[in-house]
Design an enzyme around this catalytic site. Structure first.
Site, PDB file in Angstrom:
ATOM      1  N   GLU A 173       0.853  -1.359   0.063  1.00 53.66           N
ATOM      2  CA  GLU A 173      -0.046   0.053  -0.012  1.00 53.66           C
ATOM      3  C   GLU A 173       0.836   1.323  -0.047  1.00 53.66           C
ATOM      4  O   GLU A 173       0.770   2.113   0.748  1.00 53.66           O
ATOM      5  CB  GLU A 173      -0.915  -0.001   1.061  1.00 53.66           C
ATOM      6  CG  GLU A 173      -1.909  -1.088   1.135  1.00 53.66           C
ATOM      7  CD  GLU A 173      -3.185  -1.118   2.087  1.00 53.66           C
ATOM      8  OE1 GLU A 173      -3.059  -0.156   3.065  1.00 53.66           O
ATOM      9  OE2 GLU A 173      -4.282  -1.676   2.100  1.00 53.66           O
ATOM     10  N   GLU A 292      -5.668  -8.033  -0.247  1.00 53.61           N
ATOM     11  CA  GLU A 292      -6.523  -8.003   0.882  1.00 53.61           C
ATOM     12  C   GLU A 292      -7.692  -7.744   0.421  1.00 53.61           C
ATOM     13  O   GLU A 292      -8.222  -6.503  -0.301  1.00 53.61           O
ATOM     14  CB  GLU A 292      -5.790  -6.720   1.564  1.00 53.61           C
ATOM     15  CG  GLU A 292      -4.500  -6.901   2.337  1.00 53.61           C
ATOM     16  CD  GLU A 292      -3.817  -5.856   3.140  1.00 53.61           C
ATOM     17  OE1 GLU A 292      -4.610  -5.113   3.680  1.00 53.61           O
ATOM     18  OE2 GLU A 292      -2.645  -5.635   3.087  1.00 53.61           O
TER      19      GLU A 292
HETATM   20  O1  AHR Z   1      -5.315  -5.643   7.016  1.00 51.33           O
HETATM   21  C1  AHR Z   1      -5.318  -4.559   7.963  1.00 51.33           C
HETATM   22  C2  AHR Z   1      -4.495  -3.390   7.288  1.00 51.33           C
HETATM   23  O2  AHR Z   1      -5.128  -2.803   6.074  1.00 51.33           O
HETATM   24  C3  AHR Z   1      -3.001  -3.783   6.366  1.00 51.33           C
HETATM   25  O3  AHR Z   1      -2.039  -3.951   7.350  1.00 51.33           O
HETATM   26  C4  AHR Z   1      -3.125  -2.706   5.537  1.00 51.33           C
HETATM   27  O4  AHR Z   1      -2.271  -3.142   4.308  1.00 51.33           O
HETATM   28  C5  AHR Z   1      -4.332  -2.510   5.140  1.00 51.33           C
HETATM   29  O5  AHR Z   1      -4.631  -1.075   5.090  1.00 51.33           O
END
Ligand code: AHR
Length: 499
Positions: A173, A292
């Protein structure tokens, strides 16, 4: 009562089911690692401190790959801290989650745990505070067989065989202002390209993931992917997508239609990646690693969940308790991922244990399944062969966030080798929906399993006290003359196994 028709046609194949879309994610965050999968002294722990009850649930969940060690955590992480004798491992500040990292658990423990869980490890390198040299060091430590300084260090630390990690994320990210080392697309693209090309000099068969956007609502969404892919195209195989959804202000209708955003996200990234491909005159398409995704009540974390004082070890963070409605959304997001199997080749449910996870644990106590466990485990178990895109004839309803949303969504998988098939359905309606599924083209003779996740109270949850309050229930599905008839309960997710 509403009705819908689903028509299955074997000529409408999307792609083979990608096992890697049933991946998950373990971050050094809250209690995901410590008192989640690792808790020395727990009654079920083995000699490595791995909780046996959690390992059993992870196997039941059917997870394919596991991304590690972050997440935001990785952007300040020094992987060397987590290898070698335990007594010598330093304690460090984790800026991402305002916590103290003890480093008791690191790469070698993670790889060992993955072998026991039957999962493929997937690693992220730190491109927040670090760069090419440290990524190469980590690669040498993890994957080189022996005879070099870092591979021999791994051998001396007790792992003679290389970990042979195939998939690597180039940072995490990096488009997000919250990220340690947050950069512009041009800065990140240049660093990712240098890192990726050096890693491929070590091993050209590695599969590398460039950071895409942290959400489709990011102000840089689209332009970020274009710039990053123009810089990295020759060296990377995937671009990542991250997306979290929650119910806002009691708007259940919009929440249940969250997969429309995921669809828009995937299709926009595919269009952007293909634009770059044609602009650069490249043959090879870039795939998506949706590494994610989940339901996450992020607004609760932003409003009151953040740690601002002190540096606790493994605090309880992001411990969302999931309802049936949340699980229905998770099931429908899986339908969307399957429908895009031609480009989404890998995905990670974020995360695995305690932290927005399908599995919860109590320190020293039991582990249990959250509502979201069920659609994931069932889809991972039943989806085999090839994904087929069915024609779904259904009514729509108006949502505040996503426009008109179909009341019913569905996807089909068909395994020509075994002659079996599976149909996954979501009913977003507040009424029962009678669905007729024309499966004549599949040549199946009967319904082997018919399971639904629904509840008179869509906000019902499983808890420590009531770990089995919600779960899958059998539903009546009848196959006659090539047509399956099934009644989908209001706000439900359903799976049918046909053979
Ligand atoms: O999954 C929680 C967080 O969400 C992770 O660390 C990050 O990559 C995202 O913003």
């Amino acid at each position: 009562m509403t009705t819908a028709n689903v028509i299955v046609d074997r000529s409408q194949g999307v792609a083979p089911v990608q096992r890697r879309i049933f991946g998950s994610f373990v971050e050094h965050l809250g209690r995901c690692v410590y008192t989640g999968l690792y808790e020395p002294g727990h009654p079920t722990a083995d000699e490595h401190g791995f909780r046996g009850d959690v390992l059993a649930l992870v196997r039941e969940l059917g997870v394919s790959t596991i991304r590690y060690p972050g997440g935001n955590f990785v952007s300040g992480y020094r992987w060397e801290d987590g290898v070698g004798p335990l007594a010598k491992r330093p304690r460090r500040l984790d800026l991402a989650w305002h916590s103290l990292e003890t480093n008791e658990f690191g790469l070698d423990e993670f790889a060992r745990w993955c072998r026991l869980a039957g999962c493929e490890p997937m690693l992220a390198v730190n491109l927040g505070t670090r760069g090419v040299a440290e990524a190469l060091d980590l690669l040498e430590y993890a994957n080189h067989p022996g005879g070099t300084a870092l591979s021999e260090q791994r051998v001396a630390n007790g792992t003679a065989e290389p970990h042979d990690i195939r998939m690597w994320c180039l940072g995490n990210e990096m488009d997000g202002p919250w990220q340690v080392g947050h950069s512009s697309a041009a800065e990140y693209g240049a660093l990712a390209a240098r890192t990726a090309s050096a890693m491929k000099m070590v091993d050209p068969t590695l599969e590398l993931v460039a950071c895409g956007s942290s959400g489709s609502g990011m102000p840089t969404f689209g332009e970020w992917e274009r710039v990053v892919l123009e810089a990295t195209y020759d060296h990377v195989d995937y671009i990542s997508c991250h997306a979290y959804y929650q119910e806002h202000d009691g708007d259940l209708g919009s929440f249940l239609a969250s997969s429309l955003d995921m669809e828009y996200f995937i299709e926009t990234v595919v269009a952007t990646a293909d634009h770059v491909r044609h602009k650069l005159r490249k043959e090879r398409p870039i795939a998506i690693s949706f590494d994610e995704w989940n339901v996450w009540y992020q607004s609760r974390f932003e409003d009151s969940g953040k740690i601002t004082e002190g540096w606790p070890v493994a605090p309880a963070l992001l411990e969302d308790v999931y309802s049936v409605a949340d699980a229905v959304v998770v099931g429908s997001l899986l339908i969307t991922l399957l429908k895009h199997s031609d480009r989404v080749r890998s995905a990670s449910l974020a995360q695995l244990v305690n932290v927005i996870g399908p599995i919860m644990t109590e320190p020293g106590g039991p582990a249990w399944r959250q509502a979201t466990f069920f659609p994931f485990a069932t889809t991972a178990r039943l989806a085999t062969g090839v994904v087929l895109m069915p024609r779904v004839e259904t009514g729509t309803y108006a949502t505040g966030r996503h426009g008109a949303a179909p009341l019913v969504d569905a996807v089909v998988t068909h395994d020509a080798e075994t002659g079996s098939a599976a149909v996954f359905l979501v009913n977003r309606s507040l009424e029962t929906t009678v669905v007729r599924i024309d499966v004549a083209d599949l040549g199946v003779g009967g319904v082997r399993e018919a399971l639904t996740l629904a509840d008179a109270d869509p906000y019902a949850t499983n808890t420590r006290e009531q770990p089995d309050r919600v779960g899958l229930q059998p539903v009546t599905a009848v196959l006659t003359d090539g047509v399956v008839s099934v009644e989908l309960p209001p706000v439900s997710w359903t799976a049918l196994a046909l053979a």
